[in-house]
Design a protein around this motif. Sequence first.
Motif, PDB file in Angstrom:
ATOM      1  N   THR A  61      -4.439   3.820  13.875  1.00 17.89           N
ATOM      2  CA  THR A  61      -4.443   4.098  12.439  1.00 17.89           C
ATOM      3  C   THR A  61      -4.480   2.806  11.636  1.00 17.89           C
ATOM      4  O   THR A  61      -5.215   2.703  10.636  1.00 17.89           O
ATOM      5  CB  THR A  61      -3.196   4.921  12.054  1.00 17.89           C
ATOM      6  N   ASN A  62      -3.700   1.816  12.063  1.00 18.97           N
ATOM      7  CA  ASN A  62      -3.703   0.524  11.373  1.00 18.97           C
ATOM      8  C   ASN A  62      -5.058  -0.170  11.490  1.00 18.97           C
ATOM      9  O   ASN A  62      -5.533  -0.794  10.528  1.00 18.97           O
ATOM     10  CB  ASN A  62      -2.605  -0.378  11.938  1.00 18.97           C
ATOM     11  N   ILE A  63      -5.674  -0.063  12.659  1.00 16.71           N
ATOM     12  CA  ILE A  63      -6.996  -0.663  12.849  1.00 16.71           C
ATOM     13  C   ILE A  63      -8.022  -0.004  11.925  1.00 16.71           C
ATOM     14  O   ILE A  63      -8.839  -0.680  11.292  1.00 16.71           O
ATOM     15  CB  ILE A  63      -7.445  -0.537  14.324  1.00 16.71           C
ATOM     16  N   ILE A  64      -7.953   1.319  11.825  1.00 14.98           N
ATOM     17  CA  ILE A  64      -8.874   2.040  10.934  1.00 14.98           C
ATOM     18  C   ILE A  64      -8.689   1.570   9.501  1.00 14.98           C
ATOM     19  O   ILE A  64      -9.662   1.315   8.769  1.00 14.98           O
ATOM     20  CB  ILE A  64      -8.648   3.562  11.044  1.00 14.98           C
ATOM     21  N   GLY A  65      -7.427   1.436   9.079  1.00 15.71           N
ATOM     22  CA  GLY A  65      -7.165   0.957   7.727  1.00 15.71           C
ATOM     23  C   GLY A  65      -7.723  -0.431   7.494  1.00 15.71           C
ATOM     24  O   GLY A  65      -8.322  -0.709   6.444  1.00 15.71           O
ATOM     25  N   ASP A  66      -7.558  -1.316   8.473  1.00 19.77           N
ATOM     26  CA  ASP A  66      -8.075  -2.682   8.334  1.00 19.77           C
ATOM     27  C   ASP A  66      -9.599  -2.698   8.301  1.00 19.77           C
ATOM     28  O   ASP A  66     -10.204  -3.470   7.538  1.00 19.77           O
ATOM     29  CB  ASP A  66      -7.580  -3.558   9.494  1.00 19.77           C
TER      30      ASP A  66
END
Length: 236
Positions: A61-66
């Motif tokens: 999820t954090n990677i998608i946000g970044d």
Amino acid sequence: MEEKQNIKASESVTIAIHQMKNPIYVLKGYLEALLYEEVGDLNPKQKEYVKDSLENIDRVTNIIGDLLRIMEIEENEYEVKKKPVDLVKVVSETIDNNSFLAKASNTDVSFTPSENLSLCSTDPLKIYHVVDNLFANALKYKGQGRGKVNISVEERADDLIFSIKDQGVGIPEEDKEKVFSKFFRSKKGIEVDPTGLGIGLYISKAIVDLSGGEIWFENNEEGGVTFCFTIPKYNE
């Protein structure tokens, strides 16, 4: 014609990234239901597997946000909504929220802000992202043995300056020009954390730049590195 194709490709990637969110949220919901035993009891080993799965989902999820942030930056659509921000408060909250990481990494943290500092002008959520990223990196790349991180916030004529100094692995001379580049990982960085994507500093630089400040770093003579950034003062 080529420019139109590039725009369409960029839009397609953004749509694809957004579409990844929904199934991930669904998976997270199912796993949380399992972890809290809403559909039956789990043995300790099963709970451990579910917890590991949730941690990896959070990472994705954090990677998608970044990745979405990167797309917005490259399309000049990334917004920094400037407000009066207490930078000392942001730093203090960042240290508190990551205190367990500092303890786990065997690192002593020192924060010495000057007194009665002015507010700065930036996006409160985004500048938290910058401070959090720099602090996490200082803990992650601290080197062997007990570590020490020194953080300071000082006021100058037109801006505030934040600095964070560690005693870690440092940055090789040949990598200095690439540190803020998208997806760049140094050899030392990969050795310490093979899973990183090399986008945290790229996004941090974009946030500081859009706030009207500057970000840079210097290797310390005694080892490690000091990262600094400036943010303009808030003027009513």
